[in-house]
Design an enzyme around this catalytic site. Structure first.
Site, PDB file in Angstrom:
ATOM      1  N   TYR A   1       0.802  -1.242   0.076  1.00  0.00           N
ATOM      2  CA  TYR A   1       0.002  -0.028   0.020  1.00  0.00           C
ATOM      3  C   TYR A   1       0.978   1.193  -0.040  1.00  0.00           C
ATOM      4  O   TYR A   1       0.638   2.199  -0.723  1.00  0.00           O
ATOM      5  CB  TYR A   1      -0.883  -0.082   1.033  1.00  0.00           C
ATOM      6  CG  TYR A   1      -1.576   1.352   1.411  1.00  0.00           C
ATOM      7  CD1 TYR A   1      -2.742   1.647   0.487  1.00  0.00           C
ATOM      8  CD2 TYR A   1      -1.467   2.201   2.414  1.00  0.00           C
ATOM      9  CE1 TYR A   1      -3.375   2.784   0.651  1.00  0.00           C
ATOM     10  CE2 TYR A   1      -1.997   3.273   2.880  1.00  0.00           C
ATOM     11  CZ  TYR A   1      -2.972   3.731   1.606  1.00  0.00           C
ATOM     12  OH  TYR A   1      -3.607   4.994   1.836  1.00  0.00           O
TER      13      TYR A   1
ATOM     14  N   TRP B   1      -5.658   2.373  10.480  1.00  0.00           N
ATOM     15  CA  TRP B   1      -5.841   2.203   8.787  1.00  0.00           C
ATOM     16  C   TRP B   1      -5.564   0.731   8.499  1.00  0.00           C
ATOM     17  O   TRP B   1      -5.999  -0.079   7.798  1.00  0.00           O
ATOM     18  CB  TRP B   1      -4.751   3.075   8.166  1.00  0.00           C
ATOM     19  CG  TRP B   1      -4.860   2.932   6.626  1.00  0.00           C
ATOM     20  CD1 TRP B   1      -4.050   2.462   6.045  1.00  0.00           C
ATOM     21  CD2 TRP B   1      -5.942   3.200   5.737  1.00  0.00           C
ATOM     22  NE1 TRP B   1      -4.384   2.513   4.412  1.00  0.00           N
ATOM     23  CE2 TRP B   1      -5.494   2.758   4.681  1.00  0.00           C
ATOM     24  CE3 TRP B   1      -7.403   3.756   6.059  1.00  0.00           C
ATOM     25  CZ2 TRP B   1      -6.477   3.105   3.388  1.00  0.00           C
ATOM     26  CZ3 TRP B   1      -8.072   3.680   5.079  1.00  0.00           C
ATOM     27  CH2 TRP B   1      -7.611   3.626   3.704  1.00  0.00           C
TER      28      TRP B   1
ATOM     29  N   GLU C   1     -11.720   5.693   4.603  1.00  0.00           N
ATOM     30  CA  GLU C   1     -11.295   6.536   5.733  1.00  0.00           C
ATOM     31  C   GLU C   1     -12.265   6.899   6.582  1.00  0.00           C
ATOM     32  O   GLU C   1     -12.165   6.975   7.909  1.00  0.00           O
ATOM     33  CB  GLU C   1     -10.697   7.846   4.889  1.00  0.00           C
ATOM     34  CG  GLU C   1      -9.586   7.959   4.283  1.00  0.00           C
ATOM     35  CD  GLU C   1      -8.271   7.445   4.845  1.00  0.00           C
ATOM     36  OE1 GLU C   1      -8.165   7.362   6.021  1.00  0.00           O
ATOM     37  OE2 GLU C   1      -7.162   7.316   4.157  1.00  0.00           O
TER      38      GLU C   1
END
Length: 186
Positions: free
Chosen positions: A19, A49, A41
């Site tokens: 990522y 996250w 988000e």
């Protein structure tokens, strides 16, 4: 072969490194992808996250490949189905926010031509390149994320506090917060 130096936050595992290397901080101008990150988000608010990233494919399936037109039209039955989906974060307020945010997203498209035109106007259409030396220097919010958050809330968005907005800006490359010794900064 020398190992790439990366921002410290992503060294947990290969999912995080991939990522970081392929997406984080790369400018995104496509509305579909901007909506995907907005959904992810907002679900991340109050969580890590990493938790969201591990469930990303499940979110993609649950939310019709992040098709904001479909999400905006979700019925109560679909919302109840999502609340039973163990593959995602089953937070009723966040699921309902995804639906209302999709509606608000399309209103912005109607007003500005695209969500991309709207969101990128806050940075004059180009990424902000920061020069942080370590992750402890990277802020959680900025005056720009404060401004975007306030404007999104005024337009009916939910779960878009300044911290969530700044994370969205980082994810979509509106800001480049790779630290000085990271190979992506080079």
């Amino acid at each position: 072969m020398e190992e790439k130096k990366r921002c410290a936050w992503c060294e947990k595992d290969d999912l995080y490194r991939k990522y970081h290397d392929e997406e984080w901080g790369v400018p995104v101008y496509e509305d579909q992808k901007l909506f995907e990150f907005l959904i992810l988000e907002t679900f991340q608010a109050g969580l890590s996250w990493y938790t969201i990233l591990k469930k990303r494919e499940n979110f993609k399936l649950a939310f019709d490949n992040f098709d904001y037109i479909k999400v905006a039209s979700y019925s109560e039955d679909k919302i109840q189905e999502l609340l039973q989906d163990a593959g995602i974060i089953r937070n009723q307020l966040k699921i309902r926010a995804a639906v209302s945010n999709a509606i608000s997203f399309m209103k912005i498209q109607g007003e500005f031509g695209s969500f991309s035109s709207y969101i990128w106007k806050f940075t004059d259409g180009k990424p902000i390149h920061n020069s942080w030396q370590s992750m402890k220097d990277v802020p959680a919010t900025t005056p720009i994320s404060d401004e975007i958050s306030k404007d999104l809330k005024k337009r009916g968005f939910k779960f878009v506090g300044s911290t969530v907005v700044y994370a969205h800006m980082q994810a979509t490359g509106m800001v480049d917060d790779h630290v000085g010794n990271c190979w992506k900064k080079q």
